[in-house]
Motif scaffolding. Structure first.
Motif, short mmCIF file in Angstrom:
data_model
loop_
_atom_site.label_atom_id
_atom_site.label_comp_id
_atom_site.label_asym_id
_atom_site.label_seq_id
_atom_site.Cartn_x
_atom_site.Cartn_y
_atom_site.Cartn_z
N TRP A 131 10.90 0.79 -1.92
CA TRP A 131 11.41 1.60 -0.83
C TRP A 131 12.93 1.73 -0.87
N ARG A 132 13.59 0.88 -1.65
CA ARG A 132 15.05 0.81 -1.63
C ARG A 132 15.72 1.65 -2.72
N LEU A 133 15.01 1.90 -3.80
CA LEU A 133 15.67 2.51 -4.94
C LEU A 133 15.90 4.00 -4.72
N THR A 134 17.16 4.40 -4.87
CA THR A 134 17.56 5.81 -4.77
C THR A 134 18.30 6.17 -6.05
N PRO A 135 18.43 7.46 -6.36
CA PRO A 135 19.22 7.85 -7.55
C PRO A 135 20.62 7.27 -7.54
N ALA A 136 21.27 7.25 -6.38
CA ALA A 136 22.64 6.73 -6.31
C ALA A 136 22.68 5.24 -6.61
N ARG A 137 21.72 4.49 -6.07
CA ARG A 137 21.69 3.05 -6.33
C ARG A 137 21.40 2.78 -7.79
N LEU A 138 20.50 3.55 -8.38
CA LEU A 138 20.21 3.36 -9.80
C LEU A 138 21.45 3.66 -10.64
N LEU A 182 0.81 -1.21 0.00
CA LEU A 182 0.00 0.00 0.00
C LEU A 182 0.85 1.27 0.00
N VAL A 183 1.94 1.27 0.75
CA VAL A 183 2.73 2.48 1.00
C VAL A 183 3.80 2.63 -0.06
N ARG A 184 3.88 3.81 -0.65
CA ARG A 184 4.68 3.97 -1.87
C ARG A 184 6.19 4.08 -1.65
N SER A 185 6.62 4.51 -0.49
CA SER A 185 8.06 4.64 -0.21
C SER A 185 8.29 4.38 1.27
N ALA A 186 9.55 4.21 1.66
CA ALA A 186 9.87 3.85 3.03
C ALA A 186 9.23 4.84 4.01
N PRO A 187 8.35 4.37 4.89
CA PRO A 187 7.64 5.29 5.80
C PRO A 187 8.55 5.77 6.93
N VAL A 188 8.15 6.85 7.56
CA VAL A 188 8.92 7.36 8.70
C VAL A 188 8.86 6.39 9.87
N SER A 189 7.81 5.58 9.92
CA SER A 189 7.68 4.58 10.98
C SER A 189 6.74 3.48 10.52
N ALA A 218 6.76 6.75 -5.57
CA ALA A 218 6.91 8.20 -5.54
C ALA A 218 6.94 8.74 -6.97
N PRO A 219 6.43 9.96 -7.19
CA PRO A 219 6.37 10.52 -8.55
C PRO A 219 7.71 10.49 -9.27
N ALA A 220 8.80 10.78 -8.58
CA ALA A 220 10.11 10.80 -9.23
C ALA A 220 10.48 9.42 -9.79
N LEU A 221 10.03 8.36 -9.12
CA LEU A 221 10.29 7.01 -9.60
C LEU A 221 9.36 6.66 -10.76
N LEU A 222 8.12 7.05 -10.67
CA LEU A 222 7.19 6.81 -11.77
C LEU A 222 7.69 7.43 -13.06
#
Length: 396
Positions: free
Chosen positions: A299-306, A60-67, A109-113
């Motif tokens: 939740w894991r993908l970041t620009p640096a990892r990509l 359900l949750v689109r990116s790593a939540p704060v908690s 997240a929109p940036a990933l879409l």
């Protein structure tokens, strides 16, 4: 455990999964298994319920939540039976405060879409997070798809995969004696299509450059009737060591393995330069095509990892190309729906390697869609994991 205690346990596990996603730690399945080992008092019903809460929240949750609590609060908004369980009981979560923050929901997240291949529209989004079925591949060395149909009559044939048989999710197929006998492997349809697209044949010399645990290596051996010489390579010792017992179980005898040192792959494969009829480059990638199975990868993908994946893919394509004999073929594959890992990566390769050409027409009719010099498979269109494939022919 009480229902409220199950929710609180799910919150704690989600906390750990979110932290691991941000820090590049253990995958969600490993974290869940460890959490259950630490809670041996939890019964089988407790474990099933907690797992359901955890993975429903991840999907359900689109990116790593704060908690983990923020993720479970978001889930409680769509599963109304959960909200009363935030009751402040001894082992349950604290009551929900007015206006308490919920995690943001959606596919990503929109940036990933924005990174998705243009072929991946909103019509694909639901399928990308739906639970995947269990796909089997008959091992041609000692079985056929008809055998799987007899063993698992509740299944169905996989279109375009002559050895494929599809079962409902969570089917315990690997507990069947036929698995121990090497009559089948668990393998998603997309990986079966990719293995077949290599166009391997008996008598050929074949390199699987990123073999991992050997799933596609074994598929290639099956397709060639254990009559091709295959070199399976990887830089991960633990994964590559999984191949030998799997090959023995499958009755495959013509696979050699080679552990490569990162950064020294070309030198360590000097004896294979220019002599492989087929090279398979199943490159490390974002895994964005496998969110049905591993939804926390979002939740894991970041620009640096990509960027790291992109650099590795380009390097591996060049290493693989050096191994291909004149007029031989290289199959590039990534379980990704991101354009930079797929069509753009292959365009760059063709631009820096004049004389190489992209093949066409190697997927069964109706499968995949043309994406630049390759093809894109997607969950909604093709009923399989998301995969980009490009088969390239070396100059004569």
């Amino acid at each position: 455990m009480t229902p409220a205690a199950r929710v609180q346990t799910a919150i704690e596990i989600l906390d750990a999964i979110a932290a691991a996603a941000r820090e590049g730690g253990a995958p969600a399945d490993a974290i869940f298994a460890e959490a259950m080992r630490a809670r041996r008092y939890a019964g089988s019903k407790d474990r099933r319920a907690i797992r359901g809460h955890v993975y429903d929240a991840i999907r359900l949750v689109r990116s790593a939540p704060v908690s983990g609590r923020a993720a479970m609060l978001a889930l409680a908004e769509v599963q109304s039976e959960l909200a009363p369980l935030f009751d402040g009981s001894a082992y349950g979560p604290a009551p929900i405060a007015p206006g308490e923050a919920r995690a943001e929901t959606g596919l990503a997240a929109p940036a990933l879409l924005d990174l998705f291949d243009p072929l991946v529209g909103e019509s694909e989004h639901d399928a990308m997070l739906a639970r995947a079925p269990l796909d089997l591949r008959a091992n041609r060395i000692n079985a056929a798809r008809d055998d799987l149909a007899a063993l698992f009559p509740e299944g169905e044939a996989i279109s375009g995969a002559p050895d494929g048989w599809r079962l409902p999710a969570e089917t315990a197929a690997v507990q069947h004696p036929a698995y121990a006998e090497g009559r089948f492997e668990v393998q998603d349809a997309a990986s079966q299509y990719a293995s077949a697209a290599l166009d391997a044949a008996p008598g050929q010399a074949i390199v699987d450059l990123c073999a991992g645990g050997g799933g596609k290596t074994l598929a290639i051996a099956s397709l060639t009737g254990n009559a091709a010489d295959i070199l399976a390579c990887d830089t991960n010792r633990a994964r590559l060591q999984q191949l030998a017992p799997r090959a023995e179980r499958a009755g495959v005898t013509r696979i050699a393995t080679r552990l490569l040192n990162p950064g020294q792959e070309g030198a360590m494969l000097a004896d294979w330069q220019g002599r492989a009829d087929r090279v398979f480059v199943d490159a490390p990638c974002s895994g964005s095509g496998t969110w049905r199975r591993s939804p926390e990868l979002r939740w894991r993908l970041t620009p640096a990892r990509l960027d790291r994946h992109l650099a590795d893919q380009a390097k591996l394509l060049d290493i693989g190309a050096d191994l291909v004999a004149p007029d031989g073929k290289l199959l590039y594959a990534v379980c990704s729906i991101i354009a930079r890992e797929g069509r753009a990566q292959v365009d760059d390769f063709l631009n820096r390697n004049p004389g190489w050409t992209a093949d066409t027409g190697y997927l069964p009719v109706g499968l995949g869609r043309t994406a630049g010099a390759g093809f894109l498979l997607t969950p909604a269109h093709d009923r399989c994991d998301g995969f980009f494939l490009a088969r390239l022919t070396s100059p004569c």
